[in-house]
Design a protein around this motif. Structure first.
Motif, mmCIF file in Angstrom:
data_model
loop_
_atom_site.group_PDB
_atom_site.id
_atom_site.type_symbol
_atom_site.label_atom_id
_atom_site.label_comp_id
_atom_site.label_asym_id
_atom_site.label_seq_id
_atom_site.Cartn_x
_atom_site.Cartn_y
_atom_site.Cartn_z
ATOM 1 N N VAL A 75 0.854 -1.188 0.000
ATOM 2 C CA VAL A 75 0.000 0.000 0.000
ATOM 3 C C VAL A 75 0.889 1.237 0.000
ATOM 4 C CG1 VAL A 75 -1.758 1.275 1.283
ATOM 5 C CG2 VAL A 75 -1.800 -1.230 1.265
ATOM 6 N N HIS A 76 0.521 2.225 -0.769
ATOM 7 C CA HIS A 76 1.288 3.474 -0.773
ATOM 8 C C HIS A 76 0.994 4.259 0.511
ATOM 9 C CE1 HIS A 76 2.878 3.146 -4.812
ATOM 10 N NE2 HIS A 76 1.678 2.783 -5.245
ATOM 11 N N PRO A 77 1.963 5.019 1.007
ATOM 12 C CA PRO A 77 1.730 5.810 2.223
ATOM 13 C C PRO A 77 0.587 6.784 2.029
ATOM 14 C CG PRO A 77 4.064 5.772 1.634
ATOM 15 C CD PRO A 77 3.320 5.182 0.479
ATOM 16 N N ASN A 78 -0.091 7.089 3.117
ATOM 17 C CA ASN A 78 -1.187 8.054 3.080
ATOM 18 C C ASN A 78 -0.626 9.431 2.698
ATOM 19 O OD1 ASN A 78 -3.314 9.813 3.552
ATOM 20 N ND2 ASN A 78 -3.920 8.845 5.471
ATOM 21 N N PRO A 79 -1.020 9.972 1.537
ATOM 22 C CA PRO A 79 -0.446 11.263 1.090
ATOM 23 C C PRO A 79 -0.763 12.425 2.038
ATOM 24 C CG PRO A 79 -2.316 10.641 -0.291
ATOM 25 C CD PRO A 79 -2.039 9.474 0.596
ATOM 26 N N LYS A 80 -1.843 12.293 2.801
ATOM 27 C CA LYS A 80 -2.220 13.342 3.752
ATOM 28 C C LYS A 80 -1.698 13.070 5.157
ATOM 29 C CE LYS A 80 -6.495 14.477 1.246
ATOM 30 N NZ LYS A 80 -7.975 14.597 1.346
#
Length: 578
Positions: free
Chosen positions: A323-328
């Motif tokens: 999963v990609h890191p949470n951009p926010k």
């Protein structure tokens, strides 16, 4: 060793070319006895000068061709073996870099160093011998046997008997040598471990006057290694003269049994000399094989040890569906009912851990030695994975993130400051190669390292020795802190990273960190109350469990364990002031 063969695939083309030149070399060697026989039978015995010159000229030409082929074979063998060793060394190094702490504990650092250097060197040497000798030996033996049989069928039994004796001796060597070669590699591992421990802890050894004890342990292992090597060398010393004896006896037998045949005209003198040369070529082929077989057992052990590293799958690795890191996300850490046990351990180190560390706050951990403080923060960075529960980063389980993405958000400062050989600058920008001079200077200033850096002759270009041996413990810690600051992460983890600092420097550093980390998530593992007392939240650990959470004042009033720690470190007056 066999499992490593698949890594020779990139060199198939060179191996084919090497095989072709090996075949040409063998054909050239097999032709030489024929020309020698013709020189004797058609030239010397009948005094035909033309036959001597013509066959001699051809013999010289074939010798030159054979020598050229041998040079090409030697070059290609070295090229393939060294390239293969380079590739395997890279694979081992890349694999080791992926290892978790558990794999390091399984192999030991000393063993991994031996496998990366000594073991691969053994494999490289054997490969060179195989490509130079073993590929040639079968062609040579079969061709020489065929030529010898055509030349004098009635004396072929001499070669057969010599070959049988050689095979018996090679088998004996393999059976008795293999266990000792394995023992030699194990003892080299052990010797490396002892040397590494004693050199790393030399100051402690001297401080406790334990030089004699260290020497005794070293001498015992050194003596065991010497005895094992002596056993192997004795085998070689016995085998080599024995094989030479078989060769010489075979030559004598050829002459002995050929003389009566020459008397009755069944065989010519030149043919006898040619048969003798074929006999030597057959036996030399087996000698080549025996030389390699002397080295193969040890290389086989080395190959198994290298394959063991390459085929070991790390416990901690990227998931295929990452999963990609949470951009926010801003670096919020949450432990949800986390339990952790070390592999093969009977009892968990951490049990039922629940807390949340949020950006803009400092969360500190304190507790007695062995309470699980360092283990807890190691779970955030996946140095270990939880046995149960979840560690969340901005709502995402850290096990679902790629390790690269996870580490890019964390500035980690370990208990023991680790520096690398290079310069002050290269150590500070180690995690951020693009950091400009302003970033590096700022990081050093916040870490309270600027003062001592400016005292160095070359300032930021001053050399740092391997392991940072030319700077003090406090300077190591400050440079390690500067390295973390230079990457400007979302999360800072300080694992007892202020222990080598005096109180004044500690206070100045923590004050400077307040501005630098005001919007970051900061986790501090501490042993000193003074280091963590100003944290927004202090978590008290005892026997792997959280036994208290709160501010310094709240814990002093409500938590017995924290009060005991405070009482042991602070005076009554200091407690009142707090």
């Amino acid at each position: 060793m066999i499992k490593l063969i698949k890594y020779l695939k990139p060199y198939i083309g060179l191996i084919i070319v090497l095989g072709m030149f090996t075949y040409l070399q063998v054909m050239a060697n097999l032709r030489l006895p024929d020309y020698m026989a013709k020189i004797v039978n058609e030239g010397i015995l009948v005094k035909n000068t033309n036959a001597i010159y013509s066959n001699g000229g051809l013999m010289l030409l074939v010798t030159l061709i054979g020598a050229l082929c041998a040079m090409v074979v030697g070059f290609l063998a070295s090229r393939i073996a060294t390239g293969f060793a380079r590739d395997i060394r890279k694979k081992v190094f890349v694999k080791v870099e992926q290892f978790s702490i558990w794999e390091f504990n399984k192999f030991s650092t000393a063993s991994l160093i031996t496998r990366t250097t000594n073991d691969i060197q053994q494999i490289q040497m054997v490969l060179i011998m195989i490509f130079r000798l073993i590929l040639m030996a079968p062609f040579m033996a079969i061709g020489a046997l065929q030529k010898a049989y055509i030349t004098a069928p009635s004396m072929s039994w001499i070669i057969g008997l010599a070959t049988l004796l050689l095979l018996v001796m090679i088998t004996v060597l393999f059976v008795f040598g293999m266990p000792k070669f394995k023992l030699v590699q194990e003892l080299i591992d052990k010797l490396n471990l002892i040397v590494r421990e004693n050199l790393t802890g030399l100051r402690v050894v001297r401080a406790f006057n334990n030089e004699d004890k260290g020497q005794k342990i070293f001498q015992k292992t050194n003596r065991d290694l010497t005895e094992a090597n002596l056993y192997v060398n004795r085998l070689m010393l016995i085998m080599q003269p024995a094989m030479t004896l078989i060769l010489n006896l075979s030559v004598i037998a050829v002459v002995w049994f050929a003389i009566p045949l020459i008397d009755v005209g069944s065989i010519q003198v030149g043919s006898m000399l040619a048969f003798m040369q074929y006999t030597i070529q057959v036996i030399m082929s087996f000698l080549m094989i025996s030389i390699v077989f002397i080295m193969v057992p040890r290389a086989s052990v080395s190959g198994k040890r290298v394959v063991e590293v390459i085929e070991t799958e790390p416990l901690i690795k990227d998931t295929q569906k990452f999963v990609h890191p949470n951009p926010k996300g801003k670096g919020r850490i949450e432990f949800c009912d986390v339990t952790f046990s070390y592999p093969d351990a009977d009892l968990p180190v951490l049990t039922g851990i629940n807390f949340c560390a949020v950006p803009g706050e400092v969360t500190a951990f304190i507790g007695s030695t062995g309470s699980g403080k360092t283990t807890l923060v190691n779970l955030i960075m996946r140095f270990y994975d939880v046995s149960a529960g979840q560690v969340l980063l901005d709502g995402v389980d850290v096990r679902d993130l790629r390790l690269r993405d996870l580490y890019s958000q964390i500035g980690y400062v370990p208990q023991k400051g680790v520096l690398f050989s290079g310069t002050v600058k290269s150590n500070i920008n180690y995690g951020n190669q693009d950091a400009n001079e302003d970033v590096i200077v700022k990081a050093a200033r916040v870490a309270q390292a600027e003062e001592f850096i400016n005292k160095f002759d070359k300032n930021y270009e001053s050399e740092i020795a391997q392991g940072g041996d030319n700077v003090s413990g406090g300077q190591k810690q400050r440079l390690s802190i500067a390295r973390a600051i230079a990457i400007d992460p979302k999360i800072y983890i300080f694992d007892d990273s202020f222990s080598a600092l005096d109180y004044k420097t500690d206070a100045l550093l923590r004050k400077a960190l307040v501005n630098e980390t005001k919007d970051k998530t900061v986790l501090i593992v501490g042993q000193r109350i003074s280091t963590i007392m100003n944290a927004d939240k202090i978590i008290v650990l005892d026997n792997g469990k959280i036994v208290g959470q709160g501010t310094h004042q709240e814990l002093l009033e409500n938590n017995r364990i924290y009060k005991e720690i405070a009482d042991s470190q602070l005076s009554d007056d200091e407690l009142k002031l707090r």
